[in-house]
Design a protein around this motif. Structure first.
Motif, short mmCIF file in Angstrom:
data_model
loop_
_atom_site.label_atom_id
_atom_site.label_comp_id
_atom_site.label_asym_id
_atom_site.label_seq_id
_atom_site.Cartn_x
_atom_site.Cartn_y
_atom_site.Cartn_z
N GLU A 33 46.62 19.93 49.13
CA GLU A 33 47.04 20.57 47.87
C GLU A 33 46.01 20.35 46.76
OE1 GLU A 33 50.30 19.64 44.42
OE2 GLU A 33 50.92 19.20 46.48
N LEU A 34 45.55 19.10 46.61
CA LEU A 34 44.57 18.78 45.55
C LEU A 34 43.20 19.39 45.85
CD1 LEU A 34 45.46 15.06 44.68
CD2 LEU A 34 46.19 17.14 43.52
N SER A 35 42.83 19.42 47.13
CA SER A 35 41.54 20.03 47.52
C SER A 35 41.52 21.52 47.17
CB SER A 35 41.28 19.85 49.01
OG SER A 35 41.14 18.49 49.33
N LYS A 36 42.66 22.17 47.42
CA LYS A 36 42.76 23.61 47.10
C LYS A 36 42.69 23.82 45.59
CE LYS A 36 45.42 27.82 47.78
NZ LYS A 36 45.08 28.30 46.45
N GLU A 37 43.38 22.97 44.83
CA GLU A 37 43.36 23.09 43.37
C GLU A 37 41.94 22.92 42.85
OE1 GLU A 37 45.19 21.09 39.28
OE2 GLU A 37 45.88 20.36 41.24
N GLN A 38 41.22 21.92 43.39
CA GLN A 38 39.84 21.70 42.95
C GLN A 38 38.94 22.89 43.33
OE1 GLN A 38 37.18 18.94 44.97
NE2 GLN A 38 36.76 17.92 43.01
N SER A 39 39.16 23.41 44.55
CA SER A 39 38.37 24.55 45.01
C SER A 39 38.60 25.78 44.12
CB SER A 39 38.75 24.86 46.46
OG SER A 39 38.12 26.02 46.90
N ASP A 40 39.86 25.98 43.69
CA ASP A 40 40.20 27.11 42.82
C ASP A 40 39.53 27.01 41.45
OD1 ASP A 40 41.75 28.18 44.82
OD2 ASP A 40 43.67 27.45 44.02
N LEU A 41 39.27 25.77 40.99
CA LEU A 41 38.68 25.57 39.66
C LEU A 41 37.16 25.55 39.68
CD1 LEU A 41 41.01 22.74 38.25
CD2 LEU A 41 41.18 25.19 37.84
N LYS A 42 36.58 25.36 40.87
CA LYS A 42 35.13 25.13 40.97
C LYS A 42 34.29 26.24 40.35
CE LYS A 42 31.50 23.74 44.19
NZ LYS A 42 30.45 24.55 43.57
N GLU A 43 34.62 27.49 40.64
CA GLU A 43 33.81 28.61 40.13
C GLU A 43 33.82 28.65 38.60
OE1 GLU A 43 33.15 33.42 40.86
OE2 GLU A 43 34.96 32.44 41.63
N ILE A 44 35.00 28.38 38.01
CA ILE A 44 35.11 28.38 36.54
C ILE A 44 34.27 27.25 35.95
CG2 ILE A 44 36.69 28.09 34.58
CD1 ILE A 44 38.90 29.31 36.34
N VAL A 45 34.39 26.05 36.55
CA VAL A 45 33.66 24.89 36.03
C VAL A 45 32.15 25.08 36.16
CG1 VAL A 45 33.24 22.41 36.36
CG2 VAL A 45 35.58 23.30 36.44
N ASP A 46 31.71 25.61 37.30
CA ASP A 46 30.27 25.86 37.49
C ASP A 46 29.75 26.86 36.45
OD1 ASP A 46 30.21 24.17 39.63
OD2 ASP A 46 30.17 25.73 41.17
N LYS A 47 30.54 27.89 36.19
CA LYS A 47 30.13 28.91 35.21
C LYS A 47 30.14 28.33 33.80
CE LYS A 47 29.23 32.43 36.32
NZ LYS A 47 27.89 33.02 36.62
N TYR A 48 31.10 27.45 33.51
CA TYR A 48 31.18 26.81 32.19
C TYR A 48 29.99 25.87 31.98
CZ TYR A 48 32.98 24.06 28.25
OH TYR A 48 33.13 23.42 27.04
N ASN A 49 29.62 25.14 33.02
CA ASN A 49 28.44 24.25 32.92
C ASN A 49 27.17 25.06 32.66
OD1 ASN A 49 29.81 21.82 33.27
ND2 ASN A 49 29.65 21.88 35.51
N GLU A 50 27.10 26.23 33.28
CA GLU A 50 25.97 27.13 33.06
C GLU A 50 25.94 27.58 31.59
OE1 GLU A 50 24.34 31.42 34.77
OE2 GLU A 50 25.94 30.39 35.86
N LEU A 51 27.13 27.84 31.04
CA LEU A 51 27.24 28.24 29.64
C LEU A 51 26.75 27.11 28.72
CD1 LEU A 51 28.33 30.24 27.43
CD2 LEU A 51 30.48 28.98 27.58
N LEU A 52 27.16 25.88 29.02
CA LEU A 52 26.77 24.73 28.19
C LEU A 52 25.25 24.54 28.19
CD1 LEU A 52 29.58 22.16 29.15
CD2 LEU A 52 29.38 23.49 27.03
N VAL A 53 24.63 24.74 29.33
CA VAL A 53 23.16 24.63 29.43
C VAL A 53 22.49 25.69 28.56
CG1 VAL A 53 21.17 24.89 30.96
CG2 VAL A 53 23.14 23.54 31.70
N CYS A 54 22.99 26.92 28.63
CA CYS A 54 22.43 28.03 27.83
C CYS A 54 22.60 27.77 26.34
CB CYS A 54 23.08 29.34 28.20
SG CYS A 54 22.53 29.99 29.78
N GLU A 55 23.77 27.23 25.95
CA GLU A 55 24.02 26.94 24.53
C GLU A 55 23.09 25.84 24.03
OE1 GLU A 55 28.72 28.22 24.02
OE2 GLU A 55 28.22 26.13 24.45
N LYS A 56 22.84 24.84 24.89
CA LYS A 56 21.92 23.75 24.52
C LYS A 56 20.50 24.30 24.36
CE LYS A 56 20.48 19.16 26.19
NZ LYS A 56 19.08 19.38 26.55
#
Length: 351
Positions: A33-56
């Protein structure tokens, strides 16, 4: 949006720590259950980290604009990162749209010949062939659950299960009335006729909580039959269940065991009754299905297949292709992608 993204990122990191805990190793269901939840969030988190790098990078480039030696390079950096940030924000908006919980599920599809007699049944058979080819292209498995053959070919009714990755996400737009315009093989004067077949797509569900009284059921058993009507086995293993209050009929003959056929038929009956309840609720309150482009009404004319002009038109979004021959060979991706894009556009607009 930033606040929401920070919350998602914090939860993603929390899940990473939880999944490393020794206590969880013995609880397989929780781990899954937790692995699936983490997998579902991964794409959003990766894209958000990309955003933070661009903003910096944008912030650092702006501080260099006043430096005569660095200005040209800094201006290019500002332009590039500003454009990237705009694109990433748009992608994040899409990723944050609540996903249809049924998107990853297998489906039960029912196709019936409707208006047009023998030609409607023949067209129902053509639609099954089209979806079978499409399923093969997607790497899905298609299984015929029940069929009533038409007198001149095709099917008065055919029901199948389609299994694979994200089947419902692709086929959920197919429910409705499909109209064909062509010269039927039964036509002697060469005139173009219009006939219809209906398609119903339902997500396969295991967790339906619906009460069915034994007294409301009529259960028949008979010999399973394969293509052409030949007997598959000599025992009465096929099962037909009729829900008397709604006159809903389900049939299963895929398994050799009568008990297994009955179990599967009961599961499909629950799916059909649940789907009927959803339809009634939506019609009662005038709500459109969130997963559908159009009204979601099963009788809605959604698509026309015009053979003389080799054209297929989806009326819900006003989308036409002059390649009906390829569509009937399973090349459905252009239509499904257009429907998905329009659905996304409407959701982004808050419709």
């Amino acid at each position: 949006m930033k606040e929401k993204l920070e919350t998602i990122k914090a939860r993603y990191e929390e899940l990473g720590n939880l999944l490393m805990s020794p206590e969880l190793m013995n609880d397989f269901n929780k781990l899954k259950e937790l692995s699936k939840e983490q997998s579902d969030l991964k794409e959003i988190v990766d894209k958000y980290n990309e955003l933070l790098v661009c903003e910096k990078n944008l912030s650092e480039a702006k501080t260099l604009i006043n430096d005569p030696e660095m200005r040209e390079m800094a201006e290019l950096e500002v332009e590039e990162n500003t454009s990237k940030i705009e694109q990433i924000n748009h992608e994040l908006e899409i990723l944050l749209i609540p996903k249809d919980e049924n998107d990853g599920k297998n489906v039960i599809m029912e196709i019936r010949g409707a208006a047009g007699g023998d030609e409607a049944n023949i067209f129902a058979g053509d639609l099954l062939r089209m979806y079978t080819y499409y399923a093969e292209k997607q790497g899905w498995k298609i299984e015929i659950n029940h069929q009533i053959e038409g007198a001149s070919g095709g099917f008065a009714q055919v029901e199948c299960t389609i299994k694979g990755d994200n089947v419902y996400s692709k086929l959920k737009y197919e429910s409705g009335a499909h109209r064909v315009q062509r010269v039927p093989v039964t036509e002697t004067q060469g005139r173009v006729h219009t006939s219809t077949a209906t398609v119903v797509v339902m997500p396969e569900r295991d967790d339906i909580d619906i009460e069915i009284k034994e007294s409301d059921l009529k259960i028949d058993v008979y010999h399973s039959s394969g293509a052409g009507g030949q007997s598959v086995n000599t025992s009465n293993s096929a099962v037909r269940i009729t829900h008397l209050p709604t006159n809903t009929v389900v049939t299963c003959q895929n398994e050799r065991s009568q008990l297994k056929n009955k179990e599967r038929a009961m599961q499909w009956l629950k799916i059909k009754l649940y789907d009927q309840q959803e339809q009634e609720q939506e019609q009662k309150f005038g709500r459109e299905r969130k997963s559908k482009v159009g009204t979601g009404d099963r009788s809605e004319k959604i698509r026309t297949y015009n053979y003389p002009q080799n054209r297929v038109t989806d009326h819900r979004i006003g989308f036409s292709l002059m390649s009906l021959d390829r569509v009937m060979e399973g090349d459905l991706d252009p239509i499904i992608e257009a429907l998905t894009t329009e659905d996304l556009k409407r959701k982004l607009a808050g419709e």
